[in-house]
Write an enzyme that holds these catalytic residues in place. Structure first.
Site, PDB file in Angstrom:
ATOM      1  N   ILE A 124       0.839  -1.214   0.000  1.00  0.00           N
ATOM      2  CA  ILE A 124       0.000   0.000   0.000  1.00  0.00           C
ATOM      3  C   ILE A 124       0.869   1.258   0.000  1.00  0.00           C
ATOM      4  O   ILE A 124       0.393   2.332  -0.317  1.00  0.00           O
ATOM      5  CB  ILE A 124      -0.969   0.036   1.199  1.00  0.00           C
ATOM      6  CG1 ILE A 124      -0.204   0.103   2.518  1.00  0.00           C
ATOM      7  CG2 ILE A 124      -1.926  -1.140   1.165  1.00  0.00           C
ATOM      8  CD1 ILE A 124      -1.057   0.581   3.680  1.00  0.00           C
ATOM      9  N   ASP A 125       2.149   1.117   0.353  1.00  0.00           N
ATOM     10  CA  ASP A 125       3.033   2.294   0.410  1.00  0.00           C
ATOM     11  C   ASP A 125       3.358   2.838  -0.979  1.00  0.00           C
ATOM     12  O   ASP A 125       3.738   4.000  -1.113  1.00  0.00           O
ATOM     13  CB  ASP A 125       4.358   1.943   1.114  1.00  0.00           C
ATOM     14  CG  ASP A 125       4.156   1.525   2.562  1.00  0.00           C
ATOM     15  OD1 ASP A 125       3.013   1.620   3.050  1.00  0.00           O
ATOM     16  OD2 ASP A 125       5.137   1.100   3.194  1.00  0.00           O
TER      17      ASP A 125
HETATM   18  O1  F6P Z   1       3.490  -2.789   4.362  1.00  0.00           O
HETATM   19  C1  F6P Z   1       3.849  -1.503   4.559  1.00  0.00           C
HETATM   20  C2  F6P Z   1       3.348  -1.035   5.902  1.00  0.00           C
HETATM   21  O2  F6P Z   1       1.957  -1.212   6.030  1.00  0.00           O
HETATM   22  C3  F6P Z   1       3.707   0.400   6.201  1.00  0.00           C
HETATM   23  O3  F6P Z   1       2.794   1.298   5.650  1.00  0.00           O
HETATM   24  C4  F6P Z   1       3.738   0.392   7.678  1.00  0.00           C
HETATM   25  O4  F6P Z   1       4.569   1.396   8.204  1.00  0.00           O
HETATM   26  C5  F6P Z   1       4.301  -0.954   7.986  1.00  0.00           C
HETATM   27  O5  F6P Z   1       3.958  -1.792   6.914  1.00  0.00           O
HETATM   28  C6  F6P Z   1       3.776  -1.524   9.264  1.00  0.00           C
HETATM   29  O6  F6P Z   1       4.419  -2.711   9.503  1.00  0.00           O
HETATM   30  P1  F6P Z   1       3.983  -3.733  10.609  1.00  0.00           P
HETATM   31  O7  F6P Z   1       2.718  -4.377  10.146  1.00  0.00           O
HETATM   32  O8  F6P Z   1       5.115  -4.691  10.672  1.00  0.00           O
HETATM   33  O9  F6P Z   1       3.728  -2.946  11.848  1.00  0.00           O
END
Ligand code: F6P
Length: 302
Positions: A124-125
């Protein structure tokens, strides 16, 4: 006979299930066997594979998340021999990896070891270098936009300083798109921190015109909460802060994400069949082959 393994990695993204279905279907049309890898690279290291069928996958294609599960393992490279052993033991000839930058690095390491691997951008980033779009981005963008629009509905009636924090890690692609699509007054992007005076000026100008201000910030913006609190005090408007967090990563994939997932996955299978190993990214709106070693770790904001 060719045996394809499908692997989803890192943060899940809406549309991953659609890609799994499309890849399974296309590979089986070619007479290939298809396996799923449970929980990303961690499952690969355990040799944790399961058989999947297009019929089974089709019922997941419309759902968010990933049927296979994911994991994060920054130390994967050091465990490469274990991964190669697991692939060999299962007779896997081809691999498709879906994920963001870290996941494509994992795919690159396997490719360098001689495995036929395609890496598809799914995050999604939307921060995968050289790819105009990533699977999951459009769904998250639409969800963010819904929140921003509804913030506007209520702020027009009763003025507030409304701030929406999006996911995006240290990048601002998602926040920027949400803010631009929804007409936010201020964008707070980690790549372009604003001097406080400038932030104050932009916010005051919005309030002067319509009595409220809408801010969209990416989670990686430095000292976000304190900055917003200080801003609220300076402009004299009550701060209302929305942090949908991981809810932004869920939800049914949009039509655009489903189509993108399908096109990338089908192209990925075709490219593997042609003997290609590398990334399959979106360029000029089309699935394009980009060698893993041409990927930079940094994508610039538009
Ligand atoms: O996949 C990307 C993302 O959703 C980022 O937008 C977010 O900062 C990160 O993953 C969060 O990671 P986690 O689920 O490991 O907390």
């Amino acid at each position: 006979m060719a045996k394809l393994a499908l692997l989803t990695s890192g943060g899940d993204a809406p549309g991953m299930n659609m890609a799994l279905w499309a890849a399974t279907q296309r590979a089986m049309e070619r007479g290939w066997e298809v396996l799923g890898v449970r929980e990303g690279f961690a499952g690969l290291l355990r040799g944790d594979f399961l058989e999947i069928s297009p019929t089974e996958m089709l019922s997941y294609a419309r759902l968010g998340g990933t049927f296979l599960g994911t994991s994060r393992d920054p130390a994967f490279q050091a465990k490469l021999p274990q991964a190669l052993k697991a692939l060999e033991a299962a007779g896997i000839t081809h691999l498709m990896v879906l994920g963001g930058n870290g996941s494509l690095q994992g795919a690159k390491v396997l490719s360098q070891a001689g495995i036929g691997v395609v890496g598809l951008p799914a995050t999604i980033d939307n921060d995968v270098d050289a790819s105009e779009e990533s699977i999951g981005f459009d769904t998250a963008l639409n969800f963010g936009l819904l929140i921003l629009d509804q913030f506007r509905d209520t702020a027009e009636a009763l003025p507030r300083l409304c701030a929406l924090e999006t996911l995006g890690g240290n990048t601002g692609f998602l926040a920027q798109a949400v803010g631009q699509a929804g007409g936010a007054d201020v964008l707070l992007l980690p790549e372009r921190p604003l001097p406080f005076e400038q932030l104050l000026e932009q916010t005051r100008s919005a309030i002067a015109h319509r009595r409220f201000a809408l801010i969209v910030a990416s989670e990686g913006y430095p000292d976000l909460e304190n900055t917003l609190q200080a801003l609220s005090e300076q402009v004299g408007l009550r701060l209302r802060f929305a942090r949908p967090s991981h809810a932004m990563r869920g939800g049914r994939p949009s039509a655009r994400d489903r189509l993108l997932a399908r096109r990338l996955a089908e192209a990925g299978v075709e490219y593997l069949a042609q003997g290609y190993s590398g990334a399959v990214l979106v360029q000029h709106g089309q699935p394009e082959r980009v060698p893993f070693d041409q990927l930079e770790s940094h994508k610039a904001l538009p």
